[in-house]
Design an enzyme around this catalytic site. Structure first.
Site, mmCIF file in Angstrom:
data_model
loop_
_atom_site.group_PDB
_atom_site.id
_atom_site.type_symbol
_atom_site.label_atom_id
_atom_site.label_comp_id
_atom_site.label_asym_id
_atom_site.label_seq_id
_atom_site.Cartn_x
_atom_site.Cartn_y
_atom_site.Cartn_z
ATOM 1 N N CYS A 378 0.842 -1.198 0.000
ATOM 2 C CA CYS A 378 0.000 0.000 0.000
ATOM 3 C C CYS A 378 0.880 1.253 0.000
ATOM 4 O O CYS A 378 1.488 1.573 -1.019
ATOM 5 C CB CYS A 378 -0.970 -0.033 1.182
ATOM 6 S SG CYS A 378 -2.359 1.121 1.017
ATOM 7 N N HIS A 513 -3.497 -5.118 -0.071
ATOM 8 C CA HIS A 513 -3.040 -5.653 1.211
ATOM 9 C C HIS A 513 -3.073 -7.179 1.154
ATOM 10 O O HIS A 513 -4.075 -7.802 1.512
ATOM 11 C CB HIS A 513 -3.935 -5.148 2.348
ATOM 12 C CG HIS A 513 -3.697 -3.726 2.722
ATOM 13 N ND1 HIS A 513 -2.791 -3.344 3.685
ATOM 14 C CD2 HIS A 513 -4.247 -2.589 2.240
ATOM 15 C CE1 HIS A 513 -2.786 -2.030 3.799
ATOM 16 N NE2 HIS A 513 -3.663 -1.536 2.928
ATOM 17 N N GLU A 515 -1.838 -9.327 3.027
ATOM 18 C CA GLU A 515 -1.943 -9.978 4.343
ATOM 19 C C GLU A 515 -3.376 -10.330 4.701
ATOM 20 O O GLU A 515 -3.621 -11.255 5.495
ATOM 21 C CB GLU A 515 -1.343 -9.083 5.437
ATOM 22 C CG GLU A 515 -2.089 -7.793 5.738
ATOM 23 C CD GLU A 515 -1.677 -6.610 4.889
ATOM 24 O OE1 GLU A 515 -1.890 -5.457 5.315
ATOM 25 O OE2 GLU A 515 -1.136 -6.841 3.781
#
EC number: 6.3.4.2
Length: 538
Positions: A378, A513, A515
């Site tokens: 990001c 993102h 994750e």
């Protein structure tokens, strides 16, 4: 018909109700059952989206763009599932719905009260979240006795009457403190907590006892008798070497018997793969040092999904991840080498605001110039473009409009400007009550052939990842960046999703993102490859 397990907490907060709930859900899912989860947050905020990371920790974003409690991330990581907005709701959302319905005349002029109207709204949300599943695990945030939790407790109590008794189970997570001066474990706080729960009208069927010391058999019997639960339903829960070890510990503690007996089902979870991964986390064969550059290091819960994603990758590579927490503001003061040192790879995480940005830029420059494996997420991708423009394209005033609204070279600009220039209206955006538009939720992207991004993700043409940001890379600079050796390795409807550097062994920045889609059993591809590259750099 869906079966419901309600998880409440007693004595104090932060006992691990979320991990307890996720662990029970994991055991049920590994037994071949269809399982989902729900987190109820009693705070009045509509969602955590406007909360400071220092106040609430990470905001977890679901595929459909909901900003939710970080426990939803734990749920997804444990049960390897994609959850949605209906898997988390707050007091704010409940009252917002009730008031909206009242204003529209939906209650036909009745006086609106907590009972039945607010409680009915809560019950409906719980039942809707459970549709189509064998089990729904419902975690109620806060602690028994909290005034804001009372409507939710009433909803749990009423659901026991609305549904067949064999279809609901109440589990109470409580603390058994050890008083060092007396050399004793004390059960009285838990007894009082259960008494308060029973006063409300809820009798727990199981106690999960958080403790730093093993529970003797006579103490378990005392708890069972005083709290009116079966002896085999008093489950010891000590601290574990890894949160992913908790389901295995529960099975060793005999949690299968009380759940099986209560619901009259047989549970035979297949935990072989899970056990192997946990072994790799606890007793890995290799280790790497990753410089984690951020600015919310006082509260590492702000990066919970990312640190867990690194753990997932490490488990699949049988590698311990040593995180070198690097304060970006300290890098500004003493330089990148002093802070990053001899780390095997550099990770620059996302974030909002100007604080610490120059330190992140120095860390990116250090990784680029010294050929160290780099992953920017990001803001970490955006700043890699800023750094490249300044130091390679020699555009000294290159910047993001987030940090300089009047930048002569706005290489990072607002989403609104992209929509205005392109006419693209397919973005799922969210108008924040604090102002500004955010790009939230899951979007497709196309990786470029022959890139590190494509190698990591595999053979499919289109992939999906989640977003939470207000700013985009300005496509106006795409040609100049590519001419200077920066590869645009991923795009989505004209938006730049990923960048790499041509003459670097492994330098990747992603706007999304990754994750948020990493689970223990299925790690995210780009994070897995990042850790793999770090092992090669040892």
């Amino acid at each position: 018909m869906t079966k419901f397990i309600f998880v409440t907490g007693g004595v104090l907060s932060s006992l691990g109700k979320g991990i307890t709930s996720a662990s029970i859900a994991t055991i049920l899912k590994q037994s071949g059952l269809r399982v989902s989860m729900l987190k109820i947050d009693p705070y009045l905020n509509v969602d955590p989206g406007t909360m400071s990371p220092l106040e609430h920790g990470e905001v977890f974003v679901t595929a459909d763009g909901a900003e939710t409690d970080l426990d939803i991330g734990h749920y997804e990581r444990f049960i390897d599932a994609t959850l949605s907005a209906q898997n988390n709701f707050t007091t704010g959302q409940v009252y917002q719905s009730v008031i909206k319905r009242e204003r529209e005349g939906g209650y036909l002029g009745k006086t609106i009260q907590v009972i039945p109207h607010v409680v009915d709204e809560i019950k409906n949300r719980v039942l809707n979240a459970g549709e189509g599943f064998d089990f729904l695990i419902v975690e109620l945030g806060g602690t028994v006795g909290d005034i804001e939790g009372l409507p939710f407790m009433e909803a749990i109590r009423e659901l026991r009457h609305d549904l067949p008794k064999t279809n609901t189970m109440n589990i109470h997570v409580t603390l058994i403190p050890y008083i060092a001066a007396a050399g004793e474990l004390k059960t009285k706080p838990s007894q009082h907590s259960v008494q308060e729960l029973r006063r409300i009208g809820i009798t727990p069927h199981m106690l999960v006892c958080r403790t730093e010391q093993p529970l003797p058999k006579d103490l378990k019997r005392k708890l069972a008798m005083s709290c009116d639960v079966n002896y085999d339903a008093v489950i010891e829960c000590g601290d574990a070497a890894s949160i992913y070890q908790v389901p295995l510990n529960f099975i060793k503690e005999g949690i299968l018997n009380p759940i099986s007996n209560h619901f009259n089902i047989k549970l035979k979870p297949n935990m072989d793969k899970w056990s192997t991964l946990v072994k790799h986390i606890i007793l890995p064969q290799h280790e790497v040092n990753i410089a984690f550059v951020g600015k919310y290091l006082d509260l590492k819960e702000s990066y919970k999904s990312l640190t867990e994603a690194l753990t997932h990758a490490g488990a699949h590579l049988n590698t311990k991840i040593n995180i070198n927490w690097c304060d970006s503001e300290r890098i500004e003061d003493v330089g990148a080498y002093e802070v990053i040192g001899n780390s095997d790879a550099v990770l620059v995480a996302g974030g909002f605001g100007h604080r610490g940005v120059e330190g992140k830029l120095k860390a990116i420059q250090y990784a680029r110039e010294n050929k160290i494996p780099y992953l920017g997420i990001c803001l970490g991708m955006q700043l890699s473009i800023v750094e490249y423009c300044r130091n390679v394209l020699e555009l000294e005033d290159a910047n993001s409009v987030e940090f300089n609204a009047d930048a002569k070279n706005p290489v990072i600009y607002l989403i609104d400007e992209f929509i205005d220039q392109s006419g693209e209206k397919q973005l799922r955006t969210h108008e924040s009550p604090m102002g500004g538009t955010m790009r939230l939720g899951e979007y497709p992207f196309e990786p470029k052939e022959g890139t590190n991004l494509k190698k990591a993700y595999g053979n499919d043409d289109i992939y999906y990842e989640r977003h939470r940001h207000r700013y985009e890379a300005n496509p106006k600079y795409k040609g100049a960046l590519e001419k200077a050796g920066m590869i645009i390795s991923g795009e989505s409807n004209g938006l730049i999703e990923a960048v790499e550097i041509e003459d670097h062994p492994w330098f990747v920045g992603v706007q999304f993102h990754p994750e948020f889609t990493s689970h223990l059993e299925t790690p995210n591809p780009i994070i897995l490859e990042f850790v793999n590259q770090a092992t090669k750099n040892i």
